[in-house]
Enzyme design. Structure first.
Site, PDB file in Angstrom:
ATOM      1  N   ARG A 120      29.080  30.375  44.740  1.00  0.00           N
ATOM      2  CA  ARG A 120      29.938  30.931  45.799  1.00  0.00           C
ATOM      3  C   ARG A 120      29.175  31.730  46.844  1.00  0.00           C
ATOM      4  O   ARG A 120      29.475  31.652  48.028  1.00  0.00           O
ATOM      5  CB  ARG A 120      30.978  31.841  45.155  1.00  0.00           C
ATOM      6  CG  ARG A 120      31.908  31.050  44.318  1.00  0.00           C
ATOM      7  CD  ARG A 120      32.845  31.908  43.534  1.00  0.00           C
ATOM      8  NE  ARG A 120      33.720  31.024  42.785  1.00  0.00           N
ATOM      9  CZ  ARG A 120      34.663  31.437  41.964  1.00  0.00           C
ATOM     10  NH1 ARG A 120      34.846  32.719  41.759  1.00  0.00           N
ATOM     11  NH2 ARG A 120      35.419  30.572  41.342  1.00  0.00           N
ATOM     12  N   ARG A 158      29.120  36.130  40.327  1.00  0.00           N
ATOM     13  CA  ARG A 158      29.804  35.483  39.207  1.00  0.00           C
ATOM     14  C   ARG A 158      29.984  34.000  39.500  1.00  0.00           C
ATOM     15  O   ARG A 158      30.412  33.632  40.595  1.00  0.00           O
ATOM     16  CB  ARG A 158      31.177  36.124  38.989  1.00  0.00           C
ATOM     17  CG  ARG A 158      32.000  35.409  37.942  1.00  0.00           C
ATOM     18  CD  ARG A 158      33.302  36.116  37.687  1.00  0.00           C
ATOM     19  NE  ARG A 158      34.259  35.972  38.756  1.00  0.00           N
ATOM     20  CZ  ARG A 158      35.056  34.926  38.925  1.00  0.00           C
ATOM     21  NH1 ARG A 158      35.001  33.884  38.119  1.00  0.00           N
ATOM     22  NH2 ARG A 158      35.929  34.905  39.927  1.00  0.00           N
ATOM     23  N   LEU A 206      37.646  34.401  33.631  1.00  0.00           N
ATOM     24  CA  LEU A 206      38.632  34.209  32.567  1.00  0.00           C
ATOM     25  C   LEU A 206      37.903  34.172  31.228  1.00  0.00           C
ATOM     26  O   LEU A 206      38.352  34.732  30.230  1.00  0.00           O
ATOM     27  CB  LEU A 206      39.413  32.917  32.799  1.00  0.00           C
ATOM     28  CG  LEU A 206      40.153  32.815  34.138  1.00  0.00           C
ATOM     29  CD1 LEU A 206      40.993  31.532  34.182  1.00  0.00           C
ATOM     30  CD2 LEU A 206      41.050  34.010  34.376  1.00  0.00           C
TER      31      LEU A 206
HETATM   32  C1  FAD Z   1      43.442  33.903  43.394  1.00  0.00           C
HETATM   33  C2  FAD Z   1      42.480  34.053  42.262  1.00  0.00           C
HETATM   34  C3  FAD Z   1      42.124  32.966  41.495  1.00  0.00           C
HETATM   35  C4  FAD Z   1      41.217  33.095  40.446  1.00  0.00           C
HETATM   36  N1  FAD Z   1      40.882  31.987  39.722  1.00  0.00           N
HETATM   37  C5  FAD Z   1      40.011  32.128  38.699  1.00  0.00           C
HETATM   38  C6  FAD Z   1      39.653  30.996  37.913  1.00  0.00           C
HETATM   39  O1  FAD Z   1      40.120  29.885  38.136  1.00  0.00           O
HETATM   40  N2  FAD Z   1      38.776  31.181  36.902  1.00  0.00           N
HETATM   41  C7  FAD Z   1      38.238  32.400  36.614  1.00  0.00           C
HETATM   42  O2  FAD Z   1      37.461  32.495  35.670  1.00  0.00           O
HETATM   43  N3  FAD Z   1      38.578  33.482  37.334  1.00  0.00           N
HETATM   44  C8  FAD Z   1      39.447  33.375  38.358  1.00  0.00           C
HETATM   45  N4  FAD Z   1      39.779  34.482  39.097  1.00  0.00           N
HETATM   46  C9  FAD Z   1      39.319  35.812  38.660  1.00  0.00           C
HETATM   47  C10 FAD Z   1      40.204  36.277  37.497  1.00  0.00           C
HETATM   48  O3  FAD Z   1      41.535  35.892  37.720  1.00  0.00           O
HETATM   49  C11 FAD Z   1      40.172  37.784  37.296  1.00  0.00           C
HETATM   50  O4  FAD Z   1      38.868  38.252  37.351  1.00  0.00           O
HETATM   51  C12 FAD Z   1      40.755  38.134  35.949  1.00  0.00           C
HETATM   52  O5  FAD Z   1      42.017  37.528  35.784  1.00  0.00           O
HETATM   53  C13 FAD Z   1      40.854  39.631  35.758  1.00  0.00           C
HETATM   54  O6  FAD Z   1      41.495  39.864  34.541  1.00  0.00           O
HETATM   55  P1  FAD Z   1      41.631  41.327  33.965  1.00  0.00           P
HETATM   56  O7  FAD Z   1      42.407  41.194  32.702  1.00  0.00           O
HETATM   57  O8  FAD Z   1      40.297  41.958  33.903  1.00  0.00           O
HETATM   58  O9  FAD Z   1      42.476  42.136  35.058  1.00  0.00           O
HETATM   59  P2  FAD Z   1      43.888  41.850  35.749  1.00  0.00           P
HETATM   60  O10 FAD Z   1      44.455  40.522  35.447  1.00  0.00           O
HETATM   61  O11 FAD Z   1      43.699  42.214  37.185  1.00  0.00           O
HETATM   62  O12 FAD Z   1      44.855  42.891  35.074  1.00  0.00           O
HETATM   63  C14 FAD Z   1      44.776  44.262  35.360  1.00  0.00           C
HETATM   64  C15 FAD Z   1      45.865  44.952  34.573  1.00  0.00           C
HETATM   65  O13 FAD Z   1      45.643  46.351  34.662  1.00  0.00           O
HETATM   66  C16 FAD Z   1      46.846  47.006  34.990  1.00  0.00           C
HETATM   67  N5  FAD Z   1      46.480  48.227  35.693  1.00  0.00           N
HETATM   68  C17 FAD Z   1      45.540  48.382  36.658  1.00  0.00           C
HETATM   69  N6  FAD Z   1      45.453  49.668  37.014  1.00  0.00           N
HETATM   70  C18 FAD Z   1      46.351  50.324  36.254  1.00  0.00           C
HETATM   71  C19 FAD Z   1      46.722  51.675  36.163  1.00  0.00           C
HETATM   72  N7  FAD Z   1      46.145  52.627  36.905  1.00  0.00           N
HETATM   73  N8  FAD Z   1      47.702  52.009  35.288  1.00  0.00           N
HETATM   74  C20 FAD Z   1      48.306  51.068  34.507  1.00  0.00           C
HETATM   75  N9  FAD Z   1      47.971  49.775  34.548  1.00  0.00           N
HETATM   76  C21 FAD Z   1      47.008  49.414  35.420  1.00  0.00           C
HETATM   77  C22 FAD Z   1      47.630  46.013  35.799  1.00  0.00           C
HETATM   78  O14 FAD Z   1      48.990  46.339  35.743  1.00  0.00           O
HETATM   79  C23 FAD Z   1      47.282  44.720  35.057  1.00  0.00           C
HETATM   80  O15 FAD Z   1      48.136  44.588  33.952  1.00  0.00           O
HETATM   81  C24 FAD Z   1      40.668  34.355  40.163  1.00  0.00           C
HETATM   82  C25 FAD Z   1      41.017  35.455  40.934  1.00  0.00           C
HETATM   83  C26 FAD Z   1      41.898  35.307  41.996  1.00  0.00           C
HETATM   84  C27 FAD Z   1      42.192  36.494  42.839  1.00  0.00           C
END
Ligand code: FAD
Length: 646
Positions: A339, A444, A450
């Site tokens: 990327r 990345r 994921l």
């Molecule tokens: C459009 C898009 C497409 C993507 N496609 C891919 C893909 O195909 N393959 C891939 O590997 N990656 C992909 N990514 C990246 C990937 O989706 C994310 O990096 C990943 O899902 C992050 O997961 P996470 O569980 O770390 O955080 P998140 O899914 O962002 O979850 C964060 C959680 O924390 C909670 N939270 C945050 N702050 C607080 C707070 N202060 N108090 C209480 N709760 C809080 C939120 O409510 C949420 O539940 C994509 C990203 C985007 C934007």
């Protein structure tokens, strides 16, 4: 030492075993202390976040017998931002028999991260990747299958094998439903207390250990303290510091930043991923940008007119007057370069005046060849929902004319520093998923977030947190403990302050302006001069924010302006640290491109002799200077080389 930061002591990852890399994870798990099942019931773990990392962690910890308290700010855990992930998840299963292996996934990821990630972590990630697919299949995640019924794969950037498992263009959604159902089962059994619409606004640290959080009920405005034996942050990335990004609008840095202020080091904040295939910005009305999945580059060909200023419709430009620049410059990887490389190449052709669409900020992603070769039904089957999304947003039919795409902020490789156990520098505070800095180095690879989130949540954290909890249960805390009272009072004071300012500018107007500064000076290309200027602009804007922000309403009810004010206030401090980090790193690496450090043909130029380390920053209040701690990176297996995709 500099005017902007202090140099601190080096840090080391003391949890990572040495010896043969293939057995490090097994040895660490064996060496870690265990908590016996009867004792697990007496231990409470707070998990902030219900995305793939937090959902997987909460479900697995509860399944193991711990008492879990989960928090998210959405109205349901299954609305976490992870649901937006489209393209897929990597795993070294080698189902295609095309030369893949754990070692190759490890190699690709270390190289893809431009040799700025920890080898031990990345190797473990590659090992665990194969378990993730089995786990998710067992949960019923409907991965795409081939005609014969086996799981299908496709390719993502930076690799020459097909190792990406997917569920059409909704991989994140399907994986999250798997994690969510596993959580729901535990909620039903009473092992997880789920608190949706609750935002963590402070970390409670007692005797140097993370012991709880302060949360605000976003509906009633009530502020409460939640206590536990350990805290896990799974709160996602901070790309929204740029205002416009592909992230969900709610994504923010507050949970991580509050922990940073309480002593957790923040690593590599400047490493931001700019994704090459997003729908270009269409005007000042927008509040977010839309990703077109990288999987589209499996079949779509990227091109611009060969001549600057050629404004003909794409169909009127003959083949020999087009420049398929990725295929031309990077013949081995072609459209599937990583990327950071694809994004910079798009910027370069647009800077040359060859960009397409309004303002010349776009390049074509063309499926004409694929439709000719495979037929429209096959393309529809693979990418139908993505094509439909594009058509709905732009009003253009990508089956008939090429898509227009442009790079946009997408992911943050930086985050809270964690050791091999995923523990931050505050004992008892663990960080998983996008919120931590581990695994991806300076860039990345697609489909690896994921993988990392689920590896952390399902497999790594549940094995390592026991080593810490084995010393518990810790001293019982009460709500009137001075550290708890202080934490709650500081939250109250801060919220009151936002409401009292009663200025004349909206929170969004500040956020948008901050985003412009970040994109302009700390975006795809950075210079010493630009970053220095940005730091001055951010400080000025931050001061103005605290004088002029207008937060209508009261704190004792749903108040989205109040929520946003807190998040934007933290973005200001983070933005400054990002610029300082980018300024101190006078090299180009992955998503961090310093214009002063490039090869004669415009590629990123690292300086391994000076910068082969993780930059972990210690907090200083806005008038002070942050302190830089360096974790040296050793490469025993994948030796740093010039990263070439040609
Ligand atoms: C459009 C898009 C497409 C993507 N496609 C891919 C893909 O195909 N393959 C891939 O590997 N990656 C992909 N990514 C990246 C990937 O989706 C994310 O990096 C990943 O899902 C992050 O997961 P996470 O569980 O770390 O955080 P998140 O899914 O962002 O979850 C964060 C959680 O924390 C909670 N939270 C945050 N702050 C607080 C707070 N202060 N108090 C209480 N709760 C809080 C939120 O409510 C949420 O539940 C994509 C990203 C985007 C934007």
């Amino acid at each position: 030492m500099s005017d902007l930061w202090n140099d601190g002591d080096p840090i080391a990852d003391t949890a990572a075993p040495d010896g043969p890399i293939e057995t490090r994870w097994e040895r660490r798990k064996f060496g870690a202390k265990l908590v016996n099942p009867a004792n697990r019931r007496k231990l409470t773990v707070i998990v902030v976040g219900t995305g793939l990392a937090g959902g997987a962690a909460a479900a697995t910890l509860a399944e193991a017998g711990y008492h879990v308290k989960s928090y998210c700010y959405q109205d349901s855990p299954r609305r976490a931002h992870s649901i937006a992930a489209q393209g897929g998840i990597n795993a070294a299963k080698n189902y295609r028999n095309d030369g893949d292996s754990i070692y190759r996934l490890f190699y690709d990821t270390v190289k893809g991260g431009d040799f700025r990630a920890r080898e031990s972590n990345v190797y473990r990630l590659a090992q665990v990747s194969v378990n993730i697919i089995d786990q998710c299949v067992a949960q019923g995640v409907p991965f795409a299958r081939e005609y014969g019924g086996l799981l299908d794969n496709r390719s993502f950037g930076g690799t020459q094998v097909s190792r990406t498992f997917y569920a059409r263009g909704q991989t994140g959604q399907q994986l999250l439903l798997g994690a969510y159902q596993a959580m729901e089962r535990q909620i039903g059994l009473g092992n997880i207390e789920m608190n949706a619409r609750h935002e963590m606004l402070e970390l409670i640290v007692v005797d140097g250990k993370a012991r709880g959080i302060v949360v605000r009920d976003l509906v009633s405005g009530e502020i409460t303290t939640e206590l536990a034996d350990a805290v896990v942050l799974a709160s996602g990335g901070y790309g929204n510091v740029f205002f416009l990004s592909t992230n969900a609008k709610g994504c923010n840095v507050t949970a991580s930043w509050r922990a940073h202020r309480k002593g957790a080091l923040f690593a590599n904040p400047c490493y931001t991923q700019i994704h090459p295939t997003c729908i270009p910005e269409s005007g000042t009305h927008q509040s977010k940008l839309t990703l077109m999945s990288e999987s589209l580059r499996n079949d779509g060909r990227v091109w611009v007119p060969a001549r600057a200023g050629d404004h003909r419709a794409p169909g009127d430009i003959p083949e020999d007057e087009r420049d398929y620049y990725l295929e031309r410059i990077y013949p081995s990887f072609g459209n599937l370069v990583p990327r950071d490389i694809a994004s910079r190449a798009a910027k370069n052709v647009c800077d040359e005046g060859r960009g397409v669409g309004p303002g010349g900020l776009g390049v074509y992603l063309d499926f004409a060849d694929a439709i000719g070769r495979l037929g429209r039904p096959a393309v529809e089957a693979k990418y139908g929902n993505l094509f439909e999304m594009y058509q709905r947003i732009t009003g253009e039919d990508p089956y008939l004319a090429p898509m227009r795409i442009y790079p946009a902020v997408h992911y943050t490789m930086g985050g809270l520093w964690v050791d091999y156990d995923l523990q931050s520098t505050i004992p008892g505070l663990f960080v998983v998923g996008e919120a931590n800095f581990s695994d991806h180095g300076a860039n990345r690879l697609g489909a690896s977030a994921l993988m990392q989130g689920l590896a952390d949540g399902y497999f790594v954290l549940p094995a390592t947190i026991g080593n810490y909890l084995a010393a518990g249960p810790f001293e019982k805390l009460r709500d009137d403990h001075p550290a708890v009272v202080d934490a709650r009072a500081s939250v109250r004071k801060r919220l009151d302050r936002f409401l009292e300012i009663d200025g004349d500018r909206t929170v969004d107007s500040f956020h948008r302006e901050l985003g412009h500064v970040m994109w302009e000076y700390c975006g795809m290309e950075r210079t010493e001069e630009g970053l220095t200027k940005a730091i001055g602009l951010i400080r000025g804007l931050r001061d103005e924010f605290w004088q002029r922000v207008k937060v209508p309403g009261v704190g004792e009810q749903l108040n989205q302006n109040l929520e946003k004010a807190g998040r934007v206030a933290d973005f200001f401090e983070l933005a400054e640290l990002m610029c300082i980090d980018a300024l101190h790193r006078a090299e180009s690496a992955g998503g961090h491109f310093r214009a002063e450090s490039q090869t004669p043909d415009g590629e990123a130029l690292r300086h391994d002799d000076r910068f082969s380390y993780v930059a972990a920053w210690e907090y200083a209040d806005p008038d002070g200077k942050p302190t830089l701690h360096k974790e040296a990176l050793d490469f025993e297996y994948v030796h740093p080389s010039t990263r070439s995709y040609k």
